[in-house]
Write an enzyme that holds these catalytic residues in place. Structure first.
Site, PDB file in Angstrom:
ATOM      1  N   ALA A   1      96.065  57.232 -12.950  1.00  0.00           N
ATOM      2  CA  ALA A   1      96.295  58.487 -12.249  1.00  0.00           C
ATOM      3  C   ALA A   1      95.246  59.508 -12.687  1.00  0.00           C
ATOM      4  O   ALA A   1      94.626  59.374 -13.739  1.00  0.00           O
ATOM      5  CB  ALA A   1      97.692  59.015 -12.555  1.00  0.00           C
TER       6      ALA A   1
ATOM      7  N   GLY B   1      99.079  53.928 -13.200  1.00  0.00           N
ATOM      8  CA  GLY B   1      99.547  53.990 -11.818  1.00  0.00           C
ATOM      9  C   GLY B   1      98.927  52.933 -10.933  1.00  0.00           C
ATOM     10  O   GLY B   1      99.511  52.545  -9.916  1.00  0.00           O
TER      11      GLY B   1
ATOM     12  N   GLU C   1     101.038  49.935 -11.459  1.00  0.00           N
ATOM     13  CA  GLU C   1     102.321  50.221 -10.807  1.00  0.00           C
ATOM     14  C   GLU C   1     102.201  50.078  -9.288  1.00  0.00           C
ATOM     15  O   GLU C   1     103.125  49.577  -8.632  1.00  0.00           O
ATOM     16  CB  GLU C   1     102.788  51.628 -11.183  1.00  0.00           C
ATOM     17  CG  GLU C   1     103.202  51.723 -12.641  1.00  0.00           C
ATOM     18  CD  GLU C   1     103.580  53.131 -13.064  1.00  0.00           C
ATOM     19  OE1 GLU C   1     104.749  53.341 -13.421  1.00  0.00           O
ATOM     20  OE2 GLU C   1     102.706  54.019 -13.034  1.00  0.00           O
TER      21      GLU C   1
ATOM     22  N   GLU D   1     100.118  54.354 -20.744  1.00  0.00           N
ATOM     23  CA  GLU D   1     100.643  55.718 -20.719  1.00  0.00           C
ATOM     24  C   GLU D   1     101.033  56.260 -22.092  1.00  0.00           C
ATOM     25  O   GLU D   1     100.932  57.469 -22.341  1.00  0.00           O
ATOM     26  CB  GLU D   1     101.855  55.802 -19.770  1.00  0.00           C
ATOM     27  CG  GLU D   1     101.504  55.818 -18.297  1.00  0.00           C
ATOM     28  CD  GLU D   1     101.315  54.448 -17.688  1.00  0.00           C
ATOM     29  OE1 GLU D   1     101.205  54.340 -16.451  1.00  0.00           O
ATOM     30  OE2 GLU D   1     101.287  53.444 -18.456  1.00  0.00           O
TER      31      GLU D   1
END
Length: 260
Positions: free
Chosen positions: A66, A112, A115, A135
């Protein structure tokens, strides 16, 4: 809609969605997520779309994570809303897509990005791909379904290990633990995805949509997967595709499904 961060192209009933920020390793920012949400939602109502392929521009990254600069100053409520919006409009929307979605993972799939790949129904990785959820190195945990989908795909123990250590794994390791379906060379990545999608799009579209709902129900604690299967199985009998499929089988010919 004119997309600024995505390349979107419909060819032979396959919707190609390419995240086009190679200079940022295709990192997810607000605009990318908004455009992804629109592209996925639009595909659900477009009868010409039979399947979806998601990949990243360039050869270095699928999505390297991200865009941290956008949320570095967020507070508690803003953080929760960030995760909720992503879940509702992008990641869950992909997982629940009535059109099958394949992720072609070309390089880094981190945070992300992993994900996003895990939300897709099938994953194919290039042999240079690296996957991980880093993360905790930022004082965060995965917020777009990573804690749930990684445990579902690879098991609880491996999910703990990958999230706790923040280590990346190779494409080969990802295949060994069930995180990706296939590993191929970078040059063969899209061809392998297209091979699968060209086979899938010959099947009954409404039956595939029913299969998505039934399979996902098995991982939803609020749903009864077996009952969902019974219901969706029954629903198939009320389609023209069922009549066409069974008639074609008895007549020893190839079925021509219309999604009706």
């Amino acid at each position: 809609m004119t997309y600024q961060q995505l390349l979107v192209d419909l060819k032979s009933n396959i919707l190609y969605i390419t995240i086009n920020r190679p200079q940022k390793l295709n990192a997810l920012n607000r605009e990318v997520l908004s455009e992804l949400a629109h592209a996925i939602a639009s595909a659900q109502i477009d009868r010409d779309v039979r399947a979806i392929l998601i990949t990243g521009a360039g050869e270095k990254a699928f999505v390297a994570g991200a865009d941290i600069s956008e949320f570095q100053s967020y507070n508690l409520e803003e953080g929760k809303q960030l995760a909720k919006d992503g879940h509702d409009h992008v990641f869950n929307a992909i997982e629940n897509s009535s059109k099958p979605v394949i992720a072609a993972i070309n390089g880094f799939a981190l945070g992300g990005g992993l994900e996003l790949a895990m939300a897709c129904h099938i994953r194919i990785a290039s042999d240079n791909a690296k996957l991980g959820l880093p993360e905790v190195t930022l004082g965060l945990i995965p917020g777009y379904g990573g804690t749930q989908r990684l445990a579902q795909l690879a098991g609880k123990g491996l999910a703990f290990e990958m999230i706790f250590t923040a280590d990346m794994i190779t494409a080969e390791k990802a295949q060994q633990i069930g995180l990706v379906n296939y590993v191929v060379s970078q040059s063969d990545l899209l061809a392998k995805a297209e091979e699968l999608l060209n086979k899938i799009k010959q099947r009954a579209p409404l039956a595939i949509a029913s299969a998505v709902r039934a399979i996902n129900a098995g991982f939803n604690p609020k749903a009864d997967g077996y009952q969902t299967e019974i219901d969706e199985f029954g629903n198939c009998f009320d389609t023209q595709d069922f009549k066409e499929g069974t008639t074609a089988f008895l007549e020893k010919r190839k079925a021509k499904f219309t999604g009706e």
